[in-house]
Write an enzyme that holds these catalytic residues in place. Structure first.
Site, PDB file in Angstrom:
ATOM      1  N   ASP A   1      -5.587   1.786  13.965  1.00 29.44           N
ATOM      2  CA  ASP A   1      -4.893   2.647  12.916  1.00 29.44           C
ATOM      3  C   ASP A   1      -5.439   2.562  11.334  1.00 29.44           C
ATOM      4  OD1 ASP A   1      -3.159   4.321  11.522  1.00 29.44           O
ATOM      5  OD2 ASP A   1      -1.697   2.795  11.207  1.00 29.44           O
TER       6      ASP A   1
ATOM      7  N   GLN B   1       0.984  -1.270   0.030  1.00 34.75           N
ATOM      8  CA  GLN B   1      -0.005  -0.126   0.144  1.00 34.75           C
ATOM      9  C   GLN B   1       1.106   1.044  -0.045  1.00 34.75           C
ATOM     10  OE1 GLN B   1      -2.993  -0.034   3.276  1.00 34.75           O
ATOM     11  NE2 GLN B   1      -3.130  -2.323   2.690  1.00 34.75           N
TER      12      GLN B   1
ATOM     13  N   ARG C   1       4.531   3.287  17.071  1.00 34.70           N
ATOM     14  CA  ARG C   1       4.991   1.715  17.175  1.00 34.70           C
ATOM     15  C   ARG C   1       5.778   1.461  18.350  1.00 34.70           C
ATOM     16  NH1 ARG C   1       4.468   1.520  11.271  1.00 34.70           N
ATOM     17  NH2 ARG C   1       6.502   2.326  10.849  1.00 34.70           N
TER      18      ARG C   1
ATOM     19  N   TYR D   1       4.346   2.196   6.250  1.00 34.31           N
ATOM     20  CA  TYR D   1       3.824   3.202   6.890  1.00 34.31           C
ATOM     21  C   TYR D   1       4.778   3.938   7.882  1.00 34.31           C
ATOM     22  CZ  TYR D   1      -0.733   2.277   4.723  1.00 34.31           C
ATOM     23  OH  TYR D   1      -1.515   2.286   3.845  1.00 34.31           O
TER      24      TYR D   1
ATOM     25  N   ASP E   1      -6.719  -7.652   9.767  1.00 38.17           N
ATOM     26  CA  ASP E   1      -6.833  -6.838   8.187  1.00 38.17           C
ATOM     27  C   ASP E   1      -7.588  -7.617   7.386  1.00 38.17           C
ATOM     28  OD1 ASP E   1      -4.546  -4.515   7.667  1.00 38.17           O
ATOM     29  OD2 ASP E   1      -5.667  -5.330   5.809  1.00 38.17           O
TER      30      ASP E   1
ATOM     31  N   CYS F   1      -6.009   9.219   9.938  1.00 37.05           N
ATOM     32  CA  CYS F   1      -4.794   9.731   8.806  1.00 37.05           C
ATOM     33  C   CYS F   1      -5.786  10.434   7.728  1.00 37.05           C
ATOM     34  CB  CYS F   1      -4.066   8.870   8.259  1.00 37.05           C
ATOM     35  SG  CYS F   1      -4.864   7.335   7.397  1.00 37.05           S
TER      36      CYS F   1
HETATM   37  N1  SAH Z   1      -0.802   0.268  11.423  1.00 42.73           N
HETATM   38  C1  SAH Z   1      -0.357  -0.332  10.247  1.00 42.73           C
HETATM   39  C2  SAH Z   1      -0.610   0.640   8.871  1.00 42.73           C
HETATM   40  C3  SAH Z   1      -2.467   0.431   8.615  1.00 42.73           C
HETATM   41  S1  SAH Z   1      -3.138   0.891   7.082  1.00 42.73           S
HETATM   42  C4  SAH Z   1       1.054  -0.175  10.132  1.00 42.73           C
HETATM   43  O1  SAH Z   1       1.693   0.418  11.122  1.00 42.73           O
HETATM   44  O2  SAH Z   1       1.904  -0.325   9.231  1.00 42.73           O
HETATM   45  C5  SAH Z   1      -4.747   0.413   7.113  1.00 42.73           C
HETATM   46  C6  SAH Z   1      -5.011  -1.079   6.991  1.00 42.73           C
HETATM   47  O3  SAH Z   1      -6.346  -1.324   7.167  1.00 42.73           O
HETATM   48  C7  SAH Z   1      -4.690  -1.592   5.603  1.00 42.73           C
HETATM   49  O4  SAH Z   1      -3.813  -2.642   5.540  1.00 42.73           O
HETATM   50  C8  SAH Z   1      -6.082  -2.221   5.116  1.00 42.73           C
HETATM   51  O5  SAH Z   1      -5.998  -3.509   4.301  1.00 42.73           O
HETATM   52  C9  SAH Z   1      -6.850  -2.415   6.357  1.00 42.73           C
HETATM   53  N2  SAH Z   1      -8.167  -2.441   6.751  1.00 42.73           N
HETATM   54  C10 SAH Z   1      -9.043  -1.486   5.714  1.00 42.73           C
HETATM   55  N3  SAH Z   1     -10.242  -1.507   6.068  1.00 42.73           N
HETATM   56  C11 SAH Z   1     -10.465  -2.493   6.985  1.00 42.73           C
HETATM   57  C12 SAH Z   1     -11.333  -3.166   7.728  1.00 42.73           C
HETATM   58  N4  SAH Z   1     -12.696  -2.791   7.544  1.00 42.73           N
HETATM   59  N5  SAH Z   1     -11.504  -4.208   8.605  1.00 42.73           N
HETATM   60  C13 SAH Z   1      -9.812  -4.478   8.896  1.00 42.73           C
HETATM   61  N6  SAH Z   1      -8.557  -3.940   8.132  1.00 42.73           N
HETATM   62  C14 SAH Z   1      -9.078  -3.070   7.185  1.00 42.73           C
END
Ligand code: SAH
Length: 396
Positions: free
Chosen positions: A300, A200, A212, A205, A250, A340
């Site tokens: 997040d 992504q 973290r 990220y 996820d 975000c």
């Molecule tokens: N916290 C992560 C980044 C999160 S990005 C880090 O530190 O790397 C947001 C994520 O939410 C994406 O991977 C996306 O696939 C997921 N996502 C989107 N909608 C969702 C849902 N309804 N339930 C679970 N995951 C979801």
């Protein structure tokens, strides 16, 4: 000033934000366009009385009709100018971050390079071009970044939705050299593989680095729930922090697969990590029905409000997940909750979470306001740059 360059003349009273060094010129502020600038061309922006305000990149299709490169009449917007901006941006990172191998090198408007993002992952730089002006200089960024960073390849991930608003099609692929299939990075002692081609955004990220680390410090001996885990950043941090058990959710199978792979890179005890392909909205309700409790929850989510018009629906979604997460907090438990969405201000986000806490009848205190890591600066003239905001809450 270069007399031959095309010009944008602003309407009376619409020069204020440029005088405050805000880099965006909206279509509604422009009285007339003199000359025939093409998409991405440099234009002089003038006040109604003809006074010079800025050099900007023209974007004929966008509501943001031009983005300022410079507020100095003496500047010439050429490769030497852009190279200096890149160099300054990278030098600032070296001072802030030391010699790490994973950092944001260029953060768009806030680094004086509107529409350009560049992230370093190991020996690979990933570039996102998101404005007509940055696109105009596309051939320049790759070789310049290669030279200034000493990286071995530059990969382009210009597939952000905002490109459509600038009249630009998606572009993905190598700019210079060939990146490895996975770029290995180490963040605070934890290794991750980053899929720069298919991950992504740019692949990882980086903005959540500090948060973290915070999660790691709160995870000792507790049950952890990481909603929206992507490739496992917060989950691995919690494992490193000594969590008893970490469940990560996820909806993306590819993200979960890479997360599991990343656990293996760090020789963590995989039995303490559970990965679930599930929708956070429904899974939180299931856990509530099962009477589960967590000592640390991280939320997040992706950008629920890409623009202003999405704010009401996004507010409902943020409220929903926070309400259910608050119901799942163990006594004394911590919630790290984020948004975000640039269109949701820190103030509004806090109000939404407060509404969720009231409905959940949860007695929580704000421990700290959270934001993006240091390599994601916010120019004081560009508050829109403060897109990531978060709250660290603790249950009574
Ligand atoms: N916290 C992560 C980044 C999160 S990005 C880090 O530190 O790397 C947001 C994520 O939410 C994406 O991977 C996306 O696939 C997921 N996502 C989107 N909608 C969702 C849902 N309804 N339930 C679970 N995951 C979801």
């Amino acid at each position: 000033m270069q007399a031959a360059s095309p010009r944008l003349v602003l309407k009376p009273g619409r020069d204020k934000s440029l005088r405050h060094r805000h880099p965006w010129i909206f279509s509604g502020a422009i009285a007339r366009v003199e000359g025939e600038p093409a998409s991405g061309d440099t234009v002089a922006v003038l006040a109604p009385d003809g006074a010079f305000l800025a050099w900007a990149a023209y974007s004929p299709q966008s509501q943001i009709r031009a983005r300022a490169w410079s507020f100095e009449a003496e500047d010439a917007i050429d490769e030497a100018f852009l190279r200096q901006r890149l160099q300054q941006s990278i030098a600032r990172r070296k001072r802030l971050m030391g010699e790490g191998d994973a950092m944001r090198l260029v953060h768009g408007e806030s680094d004086g390079l509107p529409g350009l993002v560049a992230d370093l992952f190991g020996n690979t730089v990933v570039v996102q071009i998101m404005s007509a002006g940055a696109e105009r200089w596309r051939a320049f960024w790759g070789p310049a970044l290669l030279e200034l960073t000493g990286a071995s390849s530059v990969y382009e991930r210009s597939d952000a939705e905002v490109r459509a608003l600038e009249g630009l099609a998606h572009r993905v692929g190598p700019l210079v050299g060939t990146p490895p299939p996975m770029a290995r990075i180490v963040e605070d002692g934890i290794s991750y593989d980053v899929d720069v081609a298919k991950g992504q955004k740019t692949g990882f990220y980086l903005d959540q680095r500090d948060n973290r680390l915070l999660a790691r410090s709160l995870a000792r001996e507790v049950e952890v729930l990481n909603g929206f885990c992507y490739t496992g950043g917060f989950s691995l941090s919690a494992l490193r922090g000594g969590a008893r058990h970490v469940v990560s959710l996820d909806t993306s199978e590819e993200a979960l697969e890479l997360a599991r792979h990343n656990v293996g890179l760090n020789a963590f005890d995989a039995s303490r990590a559970e990965w679930l392909a599930a929708d956070v909205f429904s899974q939180l309700r299931k856990y509530r029905d099962q009477g589960k409790r967590f000592g640390l929850i991280v939320l997040d989510p992706p950008k629920f409000a890409p623009t202003e018009k999405h704010v009401p629906n996004a507010a409902r979604a943020y409220k929903d997940i926070n309400l259910w997460a608050l119901k799942l907090l163990a006594p004394g438990g911590h919630l790290l909750t984020f948004s975000c969405s640039g269109a949701i201000s820190p103030d509004l986000f806090q109000k939404i979470v407060a509404g969720a806490a009231a409905d959940a009848k949860a007695d929580v205190q704000i421990r700290r306001h959270l934001g993006a890591a240091l390599d994601h600066p916010v120019s004081i003239h560009f508050p829109e740059g403060e897109y990531l905001k978060g709250l660290w809450l603790q249950a009574a």
